[in-house]
Design a protein around this motif. Sequence first.
Motif, PDB file in Angstrom:
ATOM      1  N   GLU A   9       0.816  -1.223   0.000  1.00 20.30           N
ATOM      2  CA  GLU A   9       0.000   0.000   0.000  1.00 20.30           C
ATOM      3  C   GLU A   9       0.848   1.270   0.000  1.00 20.30           C
ATOM      4  O   GLU A   9       0.303   2.375  -0.056  1.00 20.30           O
ATOM      5  CB  GLU A   9      -0.945  -0.011   1.195  1.00 20.30           C
ATOM      6  CG  GLU A   9      -1.992  -1.119   1.102  1.00 20.30           C
ATOM      7  CD  GLU A   9      -3.072  -1.026   2.175  1.00 20.30           C
ATOM      8  OE1 GLU A   9      -3.081  -0.027   2.922  1.00 20.30           O
ATOM      9  OE2 GLU A   9      -3.917  -1.939   2.257  1.00 20.30           O
ATOM     10  N   TYR A  28      -2.975   1.712  -7.475  1.00 21.67           N
ATOM     11  CA  TYR A  28      -2.456   1.472  -6.128  1.00 21.67           C
ATOM     12  C   TYR A  28      -3.182   0.274  -5.533  1.00 21.67           C
ATOM     13  O   TYR A  28      -4.160  -0.235  -6.114  1.00 21.67           O
ATOM     14  CB  TYR A  28      -2.632   2.714  -5.242  1.00 21.67           C
ATOM     15  CG  TYR A  28      -4.032   3.277  -5.230  1.00 21.67           C
ATOM     16  CD1 TYR A  28      -4.939   2.948  -4.229  1.00 21.67           C
ATOM     17  CD2 TYR A  28      -4.447   4.153  -6.235  1.00 21.67           C
ATOM     18  CE1 TYR A  28      -6.231   3.469  -4.232  1.00 21.67           C
ATOM     19  CE2 TYR A  28      -5.734   4.678  -6.248  1.00 21.67           C
ATOM     20  CZ  TYR A  28      -6.620   4.336  -5.243  1.00 21.67           C
ATOM     21  OH  TYR A  28      -7.895   4.840  -5.242  1.00 21.67           O
ATOM     22  N   LYS A  30      -5.001  -1.448  -2.101  1.00 22.28           N
ATOM     23  CA  LYS A  30      -5.592  -1.214  -0.787  1.00 22.28           C
ATOM     24  C   LYS A  30      -6.349  -2.467  -0.357  1.00 22.28           C
ATOM     25  O   LYS A  30      -7.183  -2.971  -1.118  1.00 22.28           O
ATOM     26  CB  LYS A  30      -6.532  -0.012  -0.808  1.00 22.28           C
ATOM     27  CG  LYS A  30      -7.082   0.371   0.567  1.00 22.28           C
ATOM     28  CD  LYS A  30      -7.870   1.656   0.507  1.00 22.28           C
ATOM     29  CE  LYS A  30      -8.449   2.042   1.862  1.00 22.28           C
ATOM     30  NZ  LYS A  30      -7.416   2.227   2.892  1.00 22.28           N
ATOM     31  N   ASP A  31      -6.027  -2.942   0.823  1.00 21.15           N
ATOM     32  CA  ASP A  31      -6.681  -4.148   1.358  1.00 21.15           C
ATOM     33  C   ASP A  31      -6.603  -5.308   0.373  1.00 21.15           C
ATOM     34  O   ASP A  31      -7.584  -6.016   0.131  1.00 21.15           O
ATOM     35  CB  ASP A  31      -8.147  -3.851   1.713  1.00 21.15           C
ATOM     36  CG  ASP A  31      -8.272  -2.792   2.792  1.00 21.15           C
ATOM     37  OD1 ASP A  31      -7.390  -2.732   3.669  1.00 21.15           O
ATOM     38  OD2 ASP A  31      -9.242  -2.017   2.741  1.00 21.15           O
TER      39      ASP A  31
END
Length: 205
Positions: A9, A28, A30-31
């Motif tokens: 991240e 990008y 995320k999670d």
Amino acid sequence: MKLPKIELEDFLGIDLAGSPKKPTGLAYIKDKVLLTQLVYEDELLLEKAVKFKYVYIDAPLSLPYGRCDIEQRNEYHFRECDLKLRELKIKFFPITLGGMRKLTERGMKLRDFLIAKDIEVYEVFPGAFYDVYHVKRKDKKAILDFFKKFLYSLGVFIENRPYTQDELDSISCLLTGILQKTGLALELKGIDGCIIIPKPLFNKP
């Protein structure tokens, strides 16, 4: 070889447009999910970029040695890193050609802004990413299929949907960054700049 531990991240890939009137792709994670978006104005682009530790930009971020500014008329059109790309038979546009001048100017301004925020900024090239892995540069299906395999190896999910070329190129920027920080990329360095490209990892798809 033991690879360094990284936080996925922390990385942002940017396929920068030469003008705010055209879309800039961002990618990008995320999670454990790969996300992309398109932005236009510098304000929104900078607002997003400052949230990351490492930023990888598809745009020239330096001028050839012997050139004071991008609009200067002289014989210096290539940086040492550009010539190293050429030695690898990777095709690219000279930074002094047409719209590349605006892209270079915008890229350098973005670089300076982010460096002042203590963010690491690197120049990358999606064309080199695709060439290294033998994926046609504009074949969106082949590119997405390759990304699915790549991201699966990282434990990251990517949505199966149509992506614009700007989005796909931003993903390649992001993945090049991850490769660099795990010791799996080449740094084409010169006195006037550096371009990060992947090392070959997989067999030809």
